[in-house]
Design an enzyme around this catalytic site. Structure first.
Site, PDB file in Angstrom:
ATOM      1  N   ASP A   2      22.467  17.226 -45.929  1.00  0.00           N
ATOM      2  CA  ASP A   2      21.833  16.881 -44.650  1.00  0.00           C
ATOM      3  C   ASP A   2      21.077  18.092 -44.116  1.00  0.00           C
ATOM      4  O   ASP A   2      21.683  19.076 -43.723  1.00  0.00           O
ATOM      5  CB  ASP A   2      22.903  16.439 -43.640  1.00  0.00           C
ATOM      6  N   TYR A  62      15.641  22.983 -39.019  1.00  0.00           N
ATOM      7  CA  TYR A  62      16.581  23.995 -39.541  1.00  0.00           C
ATOM      8  C   TYR A  62      15.830  25.068 -40.340  1.00  0.00           C
ATOM      9  O   TYR A  62      16.391  26.122 -40.641  1.00  0.00           O
ATOM     10  CB  TYR A  62      17.664  23.377 -40.450  1.00  0.00           C
ATOM     11  N   LYS A  79      14.952  15.366 -41.185  1.00  0.00           N
ATOM     12  CA  LYS A  79      14.702  14.812 -39.844  1.00  0.00           C
ATOM     13  C   LYS A  79      13.412  15.372 -39.271  1.00  0.00           C
ATOM     14  O   LYS A  79      13.057  16.527 -39.537  1.00  0.00           O
ATOM     15  CB  LYS A  79      15.863  15.183 -38.896  1.00  0.00           C
ATOM     16  N   HIS A  98      14.903  13.063 -35.132  1.00  0.00           N
ATOM     17  CA  HIS A  98      16.015  13.981 -34.848  1.00  0.00           C
ATOM     18  C   HIS A  98      16.578  13.777 -33.439  1.00  0.00           C
ATOM     19  O   HIS A  98      17.805  13.776 -33.251  1.00  0.00           O
ATOM     20  CB  HIS A  98      15.519  15.421 -35.041  1.00  0.00           C
ATOM     21  N   SER A 101      29.409  24.758 -44.042  1.00  0.00           N
ATOM     22  CA  SER A 101      30.089  26.047 -44.203  1.00  0.00           C
ATOM     23  C   SER A 101      29.280  26.907 -45.169  1.00  0.00           C
ATOM     24  O   SER A 101      28.662  26.387 -46.094  1.00  0.00           O
ATOM     25  CB  SER A 101      31.510  25.855 -44.734  1.00  0.00           C
ATOM     26  N   ARG A 118      35.942  27.178 -48.024  1.00  0.00           N
ATOM     27  CA  ARG A 118      35.892  26.079 -47.050  1.00  0.00           C
ATOM     28  C   ARG A 118      35.054  24.918 -47.569  1.00  0.00           C
ATOM     29  O   ARG A 118      35.359  23.754 -47.303  1.00  0.00           O
ATOM     30  CB  ARG A 118      35.306  26.580 -45.733  1.00  0.00           C
ATOM     31  N   ASN A 149      36.759  21.329 -47.678  1.00  0.00           N
ATOM     32  CA  ASN A 149      36.214  20.187 -46.941  1.00  0.00           C
ATOM     33  C   ASN A 149      35.904  19.008 -47.854  1.00  0.00           C
ATOM     34  O   ASN A 149      35.757  17.873 -47.393  1.00  0.00           O
ATOM     35  CB  ASN A 149      34.942  20.596 -46.181  1.00  0.00           C
TER      36      ASN A 149
HETATM   37  N1  LIG Z   1      21.397  15.529 -35.706  1.00  0.00           N
HETATM   38  C1  LIG Z   1      21.729  16.563 -34.962  1.00  0.00           C
HETATM   39  O1  LIG Z   1      21.241  16.732 -33.841  1.00  0.00           O
HETATM   40  C2  LIG Z   1      22.725  17.524 -35.494  1.00  0.00           C
HETATM   41  C3  LIG Z   1      23.286  18.503 -34.641  1.00  0.00           C
HETATM   42  C4  LIG Z   1      24.234  19.366 -35.176  1.00  0.00           C
HETATM   43  C5  LIG Z   1      24.622  19.246 -36.512  1.00  0.00           C
HETATM   44  N2  LIG Z   1      24.038  18.304 -37.311  1.00  0.00           N
HETATM   45  C6  LIG Z   1      24.408  18.152 -38.744  1.00  0.00           C
HETATM   46  O2  LIG Z   1      25.821  18.120 -38.866  1.00  0.00           O
HETATM   47  C7  LIG Z   1      26.247  19.159 -39.737  1.00  0.00           C
HETATM   48  C8  LIG Z   1      27.629  19.652 -39.365  1.00  0.00           C
HETATM   49  O3  LIG Z   1      27.685  20.049 -38.011  1.00  0.00           O
HETATM   50  P1  LIG Z   1      27.771  21.578 -37.540  1.00  0.00           P
HETATM   51  O4  LIG Z   1      27.162  22.454 -38.557  1.00  0.00           O
HETATM   52  O5  LIG Z   1      27.218  21.629 -36.162  1.00  0.00           O
HETATM   53  O6  LIG Z   1      29.319  21.837 -37.358  1.00  0.00           O
HETATM   54  P2  LIG Z   1      30.674  21.576 -38.195  1.00  0.00           P
HETATM   55  O7  LIG Z   1      30.384  21.133 -39.561  1.00  0.00           O
HETATM   56  O8  LIG Z   1      31.538  20.738 -37.308  1.00  0.00           O
HETATM   57  O9  LIG Z   1      31.332  23.044 -38.207  1.00  0.00           O
HETATM   58  C9  LIG Z   1      30.728  24.136 -38.856  1.00  0.00           C
HETATM   59  C10 LIG Z   1      31.485  25.401 -38.451  1.00  0.00           C
HETATM   60  O10 LIG Z   1      32.859  25.294 -38.821  1.00  0.00           O
HETATM   61  C11 LIG Z   1      33.209  26.325 -39.743  1.00  0.00           C
HETATM   62  N3  LIG Z   1      34.007  25.678 -40.795  1.00  0.00           N
HETATM   63  C12 LIG Z   1      33.573  24.823 -41.754  1.00  0.00           C
HETATM   64  N4  LIG Z   1      34.588  24.409 -42.521  1.00  0.00           N
HETATM   65  C13 LIG Z   1      35.700  25.025 -42.051  1.00  0.00           C
HETATM   66  C14 LIG Z   1      37.048  24.991 -42.453  1.00  0.00           C
HETATM   67  N5  LIG Z   1      37.450  24.265 -43.495  1.00  0.00           N
HETATM   68  N6  LIG Z   1      37.949  25.744 -41.748  1.00  0.00           N
HETATM   69  C15 LIG Z   1      37.538  26.482 -40.694  1.00  0.00           C
HETATM   70  N7  LIG Z   1      36.258  26.536 -40.260  1.00  0.00           N
HETATM   71  C16 LIG Z   1      35.350  25.815 -40.948  1.00  0.00           C
HETATM   72  C17 LIG Z   1      31.901  26.885 -40.279  1.00  0.00           C
HETATM   73  O11 LIG Z   1      32.028  28.275 -40.554  1.00  0.00           O
HETATM   74  P3  LIG Z   1      31.388  29.039 -41.844  1.00  0.00           P
HETATM   75  O12 LIG Z   1      30.044  28.452 -42.123  1.00  0.00           O
HETATM   76  O13 LIG Z   1      31.319  30.455 -41.342  1.00  0.00           O
HETATM   77  O14 LIG Z   1      32.364  28.873 -42.966  1.00  0.00           O
HETATM   78  C18 LIG Z   1      30.951  26.657 -39.098  1.00  0.00           C
HETATM   79  O15 LIG Z   1      31.102  27.702 -38.143  1.00  0.00           O
HETATM   80  C19 LIG Z   1      25.126  20.204 -39.590  1.00  0.00           C
HETATM   81  O16 LIG Z   1      25.150  21.198 -40.598  1.00  0.00           O
HETATM   82  C20 LIG Z   1      23.923  19.322 -39.601  1.00  0.00           C
HETATM   83  O17 LIG Z   1      23.628  18.909 -40.923  1.00  0.00           O
HETATM   84  C21 LIG Z   1      23.110  17.443 -36.815  1.00  0.00           C
END
Ligand SMILES: NC(=O)c1ccc[n+]([C@@H]2O[C@H](COP(=O)([O-])OP(=O)(O)OC[C@H]3O[C@@H](n4cnc5c(N)ncnc54)[C@H](OP(=O)(O)O)[C@@H]3O)[C@@H](O)[C@H]2O)c1
Length: 281
Positions: A45, A50, A75, A108, A233, A238, A242
């Site tokens: 994704d 980004y 997006k 988006h 991540s 991780r 995951n």
């Molecule tokens: N459509 C939208 O508006 C929108 C908005 C936000 C996100 N997204 C999408 O959703 C995806 C995921 O959301 P997100 O990146 O915001 O947050 P997330 O996946 O909920 O969390 C990512 C964070 O958690 C940490 N992490 C990951 N796995 C872990 C584990 N097993 N244990 C502990 N910590 C862990 C990562 O650290 P490290 O990287 O340092 O390991 C990073 O800081 C995005 O990458 C993107 O593709 C879309």
């Protein structure tokens, strides 16, 4: 580990678990995606905003995995909602990815306070991308119920997915219910609340009981609710952790305890789509 597919309303299907690349630096993206593909992820994704679509394409080409075996979402940049801009931006996405199609392309953000609130014209441009076969499926992100109702009234295509903020502290139930009722698959962004939910005593207690990590428990809660997830991540252990969420199950009582963590609007970590009006400079 086999990842289930979710059937979409247009006849295509999407792997329920993918890899998100938000906030991964462009020059680190190919490396992170390479690790994810090596672990077994087959769904990535990304987004124009980004700035790292190129790294995603590079990693797929270098992986030896056939393009057709990897599900790629991107997006539309908030700067390009006007139809001519959106067409150019979509071409740019394909160029960056180095592919002649994407599996899924999303608006988006709805940006209801910009562009005269006209995300319907933008949506019709995505319908063209689908008609030309250059985006196999099309969908939206951060659309609220009223935005979805407007698309239903003013266009002929129901979005295949709605990608929304959704995690234990902000379960977005009204939008989730609308999606379900109308055959729209829900993708949960920030599925582990960017790590904020991993120290919650309810989550850590359940993790200890089932012998899994807090992140695995929260991701498992997501998939048992039928949500599509793509945790991000840059940490190889991780990325692997995951991915390992399809060889155990949470019992209904544990699902309910995590359901009980809902905080309503106070739990929202990202912007409210009704007001969000960010346009990259
Ligand atoms: N459509 C939208 O508006 C929108 C908005 C936000 C996100 N997204 C999408 O959703 C995806 C995921 O959301 P997100 O990146 O915001 O947050 P997330 O996946 O909920 O969390 C990512 C964070 O958690 C940490 N992490 C990951 N796995 C872990 C584990 N097993 N244990 C502990 N910590 C862990 C990562 O650290 P490290 O990287 O340092 O390991 C990073 O800081 C995005 O990458 C993107 O593709 C879309």
């Amino acid at each position: 580990m086999s990842v289930p597919n979710i059937e979409l309303n247009d006849g295509h299907s999407i792997p329920q678990l993918g890899f998100g690349v938000f906030q991964i630096e462009p020059d680190e993206t190919a490396q992170a995606v390479s690790v994810a593909l090596e672990v077994g992820y087959r769904h990535i994704d990304t987004a124009e905003m980004y700035g790292n679509e190129k790294g995603v394409g590079e990693a797929i080409r270098a992986s030896g995995v056939a393009r057709g075996d990897v599900y790629v979402t991107s997006k539309l940049n908030n700067s390009f909602h006007r139809p001519d801009d959106a067409r150019r931006a979509f071409d740019g996405t394909l160029t960056e990815l180095g592919s002649d199609y994407v599996d899924l392309f999303l608006i988006h953000w709805p940006l209801p306070t910009l562009y005269d609130g006209d995300f319907v014209s933008t949506w019709k441009t995505l319908e063209e991308c689908k008609a030309h076969g250059r985006s196999r499926s099309i969908g939206v992100s951060n659309f609220q119920v009223e935005h979805l109702e407007r698309l239903a009234a003013e266009s002929g295509t129901v979005p295949a997915v709605n990608q929304i903020e959704l995690h234990p502290y902000f379960q977005n139930r009204e939008v989730r219910a609308y999606d379900e009722e109308h055959g729209i698959a829900t993708e949960a962004w920030s599925p582990i609340a960017q790590g904020e939910v991993l120290d919650d005593p309810v989550v850590t207690e359940i993790a200890e009981k089932v012998g899994r990590t807090p992140a695995q428990v929260v991701l498992r809660w997501q998939v048992q609710h039928g949500n599509i997830v793509f945790p991000k991540s840059v940490t190889p252990e991780r990325i692997r952790e995951n991915f390992e969420i399809f060889d155990f199950e949470l019992e209904p009582g544990d699902i309910e305890r995590i359901d009980g963590l809902e905080q309503g609007e106070a739990g929202r970590a990202g912007p409210n789509p009704d007001q969000f009006a960010y346009v990259p400079g």
